[in-house]
Design an enzyme around this catalytic site. Structure first.
Site, PDB file in Angstrom:
ATOM      1  N   ILE A 147       9.885  34.315  53.218  1.00 52.27           N
ATOM      2  CA  ILE A 147       9.009  34.790  54.304  1.00 52.27           C
ATOM      3  C   ILE A 147       9.917  35.336  55.409  1.00 52.27           C
ATOM      4  CG2 ILE A 147       7.341  34.058  56.057  1.00 52.27           C
ATOM      5  CD1 ILE A 147       6.529  31.817  54.047  1.00 52.27           C
ATOM      6  N   TYR A 185      12.110  56.228  58.099  1.00 53.40           N
ATOM      7  CA  TYR A 185      10.973  56.524  57.219  1.00 53.40           C
ATOM      8  C   TYR A 185       9.795  57.075  58.036  1.00 53.40           C
ATOM      9  CZ  TYR A 185       6.809  55.601  54.457  1.00 53.40           C
ATOM     10  OH  TYR A 185       5.597  55.722  53.826  1.00 53.40           O
TER      11      TYR A 185
END
Ligand code: UDP
Length: 322
Positions: free
Chosen positions: A205, A141
């Site tokens: 998390i 990306y």
């Protein structure tokens, strides 16, 4: 100005469109709707449903609407997916972007604002990150966004294009009309709010053993309206010059646990959490220095309090579920 917004039906694009319209610009949104939402585009904007690789449609759109500037936001933007499917990211972020630049050259459109990313820096050399710091992306990306930035640099020299490349840190929050809704959702704040709303069992998390104040990753969250305003300010430099600007709020940022705690206070709801493994490619801390855009364009974040950001996202999510 007559502005084409590629990806203008996406999360950030729809807010940029809303702000442009508010300021009296004439806006044409160009979006394939493969991820965007038609209903997020304000009715005052014209809408063309097409892909950037449909070059004839793109050329016609630029010339028929006598476009004077392009804000290019159409892209794939998921870090994990980009590593698994680099071909898709090179195609949609680089090849499609170059196709846009060809069409702009032909239509003699010489102003471009580009949505770039903090992922161009990779694992940062220092905090806060400045635009002059080295770029070394750690995922496809960031690599494809940087490749397009580099193309802009060379196109400027050869073809007289002027660009502003805006390196976003973590966009978050919502307006009354537009907010964040990806499918699948991967971003922290919408995930946390889905857990608060009970539409997701818990938040995982991604790692609590980072070298940070509480062991979880720290990010620089910026309200999507503050982000959008920067695009409009950036349009003003494009007659004269090009620039690269970081966009974040700076300061200490917020850890994953701080985001969850703030969301608990805002929503008044339980937010169950589990701790999982680190997500590959996640730097421990990403904080922007936005001094350059503050100094050169007078940009200032007005909504930098995380409580305000999360309140706006929560309000939008609840309205949407009615
Ligand atoms: N994160 C997390 N759990 C999730 C989604 C994200 O712990 O379900 C963390 C992620 O590791 C990162 C931060 O939240 O440190 C922000 O992630 P997000 O995907 O929202 O944005 P990114 O920083 O990747 O652009």
């Amino acid at each position: 100005m007559r502005v084409l917004v590629t990806g203008g039906a996406g999360y950030i694009g729809s807010v940029v469109t809303e702000e442009l319209v508010r300021d009296g610009h004439e806006v044409v949104v160009y979006d394939s709707l493969y991820k965007g939402h038609r209903e997020s585009v304000v009715p005052e904007a014209k809408f063309v449903q097409a892909d950037l690789l449909e070059t004839e449609v793109l050329r016609r759109t630029l010339s028929e609407h006598e476009i004077e500037a392009v804000i290019h936001m159409a892209a794939d933007s998921l870090v994990g997916e980009s590593v698994e499917a680099p071909a898709k990211y090179y195609r949609n972020n680089v090849i499609a972007g170059l196709s846009l630049l060809d069409a702009m050259r032909e239509a003699e459109v010489k102003r471009l604002v580009f949505s770039s990313t903090a992922a161009t820096y990779g694992e940062p050399a220092k905090q806060p990150i400045e635009e002059t710091d080295p770029t070394a992306p750690t995922n496809t990306y960031g690599e494809t966004k940087l490749a397009f930035e580099r193309a802009l640099h060379w196109y400027e020299g050869a073809y007289g294009l002027h660009y502003a490349s805006l390196r976003y840190f973590n966009a978050a929050g919502a307006t009354e009309l537009c907010g964040e809704a990806h499918d699948p959702e991967t971003h922290l704040i919408p995930i946390v709010l889905q857990a608060a709303a009970g539409t997701r069992p818990h938040v995982t998390i991604y790692g609590d053993d980072y070298p940070t104040r509480d062991g979880t990753c720290v990010r620089d969250y910026i309200h999507v309206i503050d982000l959008a305003r920067a695009h409009i300010l950036a349009l003003d430099i494009l007659d004269e010059r090009s620039a690269i600007y970081n966009l974040g709020c700076g300061g200490e940022g917020y850890s994953v646990l701080e985001v969850i705690e703030t969301a608990r206070k805002v929503t008044g709801r339980e937010i169950p959490v589990q701790t999982g493994a680190r997500r590959p490619g996640d730097p421990a801390v990403l904080i922007a220095s936005s001094d350059r855009i503050k100094g050169e364009l007078g940009w200032q974040p007005a909504l930098q309090d995380l409580t305000v950001i999360i309140e706006s996202a929560w309000k939008w999510m609840q309205e949407r579920q009615k």
